[in-house]
Design an enzyme around this catalytic site. Structure first.
Site, PDB file in Angstrom:
ATOM      1  N   LYS A  13       0.866  -1.004  -0.077  1.00  0.00           N
ATOM      2  CA  LYS A  13      -0.120   0.096   0.061  1.00  0.00           C
ATOM      3  C   LYS A  13       0.842   1.308  -0.155  1.00  0.00           C
ATOM      4  O   LYS A  13       0.752   2.194  -0.807  1.00  0.00           O
ATOM      5  CB  LYS A  13      -0.859   0.085   1.158  1.00  0.00           C
ATOM      6  N   ARG A  88      -9.267   1.123   9.112  1.00  0.00           N
ATOM      7  CA  ARG A  88      -8.883  -0.472   9.307  1.00  0.00           C
ATOM      8  C   ARG A  88      -9.944  -1.206  10.118  1.00  0.00           C
ATOM      9  O   ARG A  88      -9.760  -2.357  10.419  1.00  0.00           O
ATOM     10  CB  ARG A  88      -7.423  -0.466  10.023  1.00  0.00           C
ATOM     11  N   ARG A 171       0.141  -8.572  13.913  1.00  0.00           N
ATOM     12  CA  ARG A 171      -0.670  -7.758  12.983  1.00  0.00           C
ATOM     13  C   ARG A 171      -1.447  -8.587  12.178  1.00  0.00           C
ATOM     14  O   ARG A 171      -2.491  -7.726  11.598  1.00  0.00           O
ATOM     15  CB  ARG A 171       0.619  -6.960  12.254  1.00  0.00           C
TER      16      ARG A 171
HETATM   17  P1  ADP Z   1       2.154  -1.938   3.170  1.00  0.00           P
HETATM   18  O1  ADP Z   1       2.166  -0.410   3.183  1.00  0.00           O
HETATM   19  O2  ADP Z   1       1.141  -2.400   2.428  1.00  0.00           O
HETATM   20  O3  ADP Z   1       2.457  -2.368   4.829  1.00  0.00           O
HETATM   21  P2  ADP Z   1       4.905  -1.667   1.642  1.00  0.00           P
HETATM   22  O4  ADP Z   1       4.422  -0.899   0.686  1.00  0.00           O
HETATM   23  O5  ADP Z   1       5.632  -0.930   2.808  1.00  0.00           O
HETATM   24  O6  ADP Z   1       3.431  -2.418   2.347  1.00  0.00           O
HETATM   25  O7  ADP Z   1       5.904  -2.901   1.280  1.00  0.00           O
HETATM   26  C1  ADP Z   1       6.227  -4.024   2.142  1.00  0.00           C
HETATM   27  C2  ADP Z   1       7.505  -4.152   1.842  1.00  0.00           C
HETATM   28  O8  ADP Z   1       7.382  -5.285   0.570  1.00  0.00           O
HETATM   29  C3  ADP Z   1       8.612  -3.113   1.241  1.00  0.00           C
HETATM   30  O9  ADP Z   1       9.865  -3.432   1.803  1.00  0.00           O
HETATM   31  C4  ADP Z   1       8.370  -2.926  -0.248  1.00  0.00           C
HETATM   32  O10 ADP Z   1       9.640  -2.496  -0.776  1.00  0.00           O
HETATM   33  C5  ADP Z   1       8.150  -4.417  -0.577  1.00  0.00           C
HETATM   34  N1  ADP Z   1       7.118  -4.784  -1.926  1.00  0.00           N
HETATM   35  C6  ADP Z   1       6.088  -3.766  -2.052  1.00  0.00           C
HETATM   36  N2  ADP Z   1       5.378  -4.008  -3.107  1.00  0.00           N
HETATM   37  C7  ADP Z   1       6.195  -5.219  -3.527  1.00  0.00           C
HETATM   38  C8  ADP Z   1       6.158  -6.142  -4.614  1.00  0.00           C
HETATM   39  N3  ADP Z   1       4.961  -5.926  -5.831  1.00  0.00           N
HETATM   40  N4  ADP Z   1       6.870  -7.088  -4.835  1.00  0.00           N
HETATM   41  C9  ADP Z   1       7.784  -7.199  -3.873  1.00  0.00           C
HETATM   42  N5  ADP Z   1       7.947  -6.530  -2.947  1.00  0.00           N
HETATM   43  C10 ADP Z   1       7.318  -5.323  -2.680  1.00  0.00           C
HETATM   44  P1  AMP Z   2       1.059   0.816   9.309  1.00  0.00           P
HETATM   45  O1  AMP Z   2       2.115   1.707   8.995  1.00  0.00           O
HETATM   46  O2  AMP Z   2       0.099   1.208   8.516  1.00  0.00           O
HETATM   47  O3  AMP Z   2       1.544  -0.726   9.055  1.00  0.00           O
HETATM   48  O4  AMP Z   2       0.690   0.782  10.815  1.00  0.00           O
HETATM   49  C1  AMP Z   2       1.597   0.498  11.598  1.00  0.00           C
HETATM   50  C2  AMP Z   2       0.963   0.510  13.173  1.00  0.00           C
HETATM   51  O5  AMP Z   2       0.012   1.949  13.274  1.00  0.00           O
HETATM   52  C3  AMP Z   2      -0.334  -0.599  13.115  1.00  0.00           C
HETATM   53  O6  AMP Z   2       0.076  -1.856  13.369  1.00  0.00           O
HETATM   54  C4  AMP Z   2      -1.224   0.189  14.086  1.00  0.00           C
HETATM   55  O7  AMP Z   2      -0.731  -0.045  15.490  1.00  0.00           O
HETATM   56  C5  AMP Z   2      -1.151   1.598  13.907  1.00  0.00           C
HETATM   57  N1  AMP Z   2      -2.150   2.098  12.806  1.00  0.00           N
HETATM   58  C6  AMP Z   2      -2.094   2.582  11.691  1.00  0.00           C
HETATM   59  N2  AMP Z   2      -3.198   3.007  11.096  1.00  0.00           N
HETATM   60  C7  AMP Z   2      -4.155   2.620  11.971  1.00  0.00           C
HETATM   61  C8  AMP Z   2      -5.618   2.555  11.870  1.00  0.00           C
HETATM   62  N3  AMP Z   2      -6.347   3.346  10.825  1.00  0.00           N
HETATM   63  N4  AMP Z   2      -6.040   2.143  13.064  1.00  0.00           N
HETATM   64  C9  AMP Z   2      -5.618   1.505  14.298  1.00  0.00           C
HETATM   65  N5  AMP Z   2      -4.444   1.532  14.253  1.00  0.00           N
HETATM   66  C10 AMP Z   2      -3.614   2.057  13.214  1.00  0.00           C
END
Ligand code: ADP
Ligand code: AMP
Length: 219
Positions: A13, A88, A171
């Site tokens: 995301k 969420r 998570r």
């Molecule tokens: P989210 O915001 O949904 O938690 P991230 O965008 O931070 O996820 O991505 C999680 C990890 O996976 C990061 O280290 C990113 O570089 C990697 N990543 C994101 N999209 C892909 C993909 N399509 N293929 C492989 N790795 C990915």
């Molecule tokens: P993220 O960076 O989206 O992976 O979020 C990291 C952490 O922030 C989550 O594991 C939660 O502890 C908190 N958090 C982020 N967004 C929300 C949300 N919409 N509702 C509740 N907790 C959140």
């Protein structure tokens, strides 16, 4: 354009939202980033949220809804936004509906980045972030040009404390509260499923096609 990203932790995301921000000029609003900044600055909000982020549990709705309500009133959000990590829970989704109605800015679409749970552990434990600008990397899938340094600003890369196998398990359990949102937005005709297991560029191509279609429809 008002867009929301939905998907499991590690689905991609944030990676995709920052590209949308760069190409379409709308702010990338990540509640996770907002909480991490508040914790780093040790503001009252940060102190309240800290134990939740450290354990991988969701921050209570009231607190989370409050920060998004304030953020959406900032001038840059008048252009639109890409929401990442919010809502969420169902109460958050219902609160967002109310906020957007009051602002007369309905959601245009929900990009649901779909991946199998099996790919997430490797993605999350290999994730690295820039301390200065927040850019996201992956040790294997999206490595920086120089180990440990950000390509964009040369900042130092770090690993999130909740990107460990143990916290990832918590998570993923917490995601049970988010899963009902898939139906919620499907029923409202807003859900667009994207295959999140392709290369990062290919995922973005799919998203871009969808957003360009939306934009040409609204012209
Ligand atoms: P989210 O915001 O949904 O938690 P991230 O965008 O931070 O996820 O991505 C999680 C990890 O996976 C990061 O280290 C990113 O570089 C990697 N990543 C994101 N999209 C892909 C993909 N399509 N293929 C492989 N790795 C990915
Ligand atoms: P993220 O960076 O989206 O992976 O979020 C990291 C952490 O922030 C989550 O594991 C939660 O502890 C908190 N958090 C982020 N967004 C929300 C949300 N919409 N509702 C509740 N907790 C959140």
């Amino acid at each position: 354009m008002q867009v929301m990203m939905l998907g499991l932790p590690g689905a991609g995301k944030g990676t995709q939202a920052s590209r949308i921000h760069a190409d379409y000029g709308i702010p990338h609003i990540s509640t996770g980033d907002m909480f991490r900044a508040a914790i780093a600055a040790q503001t009252p909000l940060g102190r309240e949220a800290q134990s939740y982020l450290e354990s991988g549990r969701l921050v209570p709705d009231e607190l989370t809804i409050g920060i998004v309500r304030e953020r959406l009133l900032e001038p840059d959000a008048a252009l639109g936004f890409v929401l990442d990590g919010f809502p969420r829970t169902l109460p958050q989704a219902q609160a967002l509906d109310g906020m957007l109605k009051a602002l007369a800015k309905p959601l245009d679409c929900v990009l649901y980045i779909h991946v199998q749970e099996e790919v997430l552990l490797a993605r999350l434990t290999g994730r690295r972030l820039c301390k200065s600008c927040g850019a996201t990397y992956h040790l294997v899938f999206q490595p920086p040009l120089r180990a440990g340094r950000c390509d964009v600003c040369d900042g130092e890369l770090y690993q999130r404390t909740d990107d460990t196998a143990e916290k990832v398990a918590t998570r993923l359990q917490q995601y049970a509260q988010t899963e009902p949102l898939v139906d919620y937005y499907q029923e409202r005709g807003l859900l667009r499923q994207v295959d999140g297991e392709q290369e990062i560029d290919s995922v973005y191509d799919e998203i871009k096609r969808e957003l360009d279609r939306l934009q040409s429809r609204s012209r």
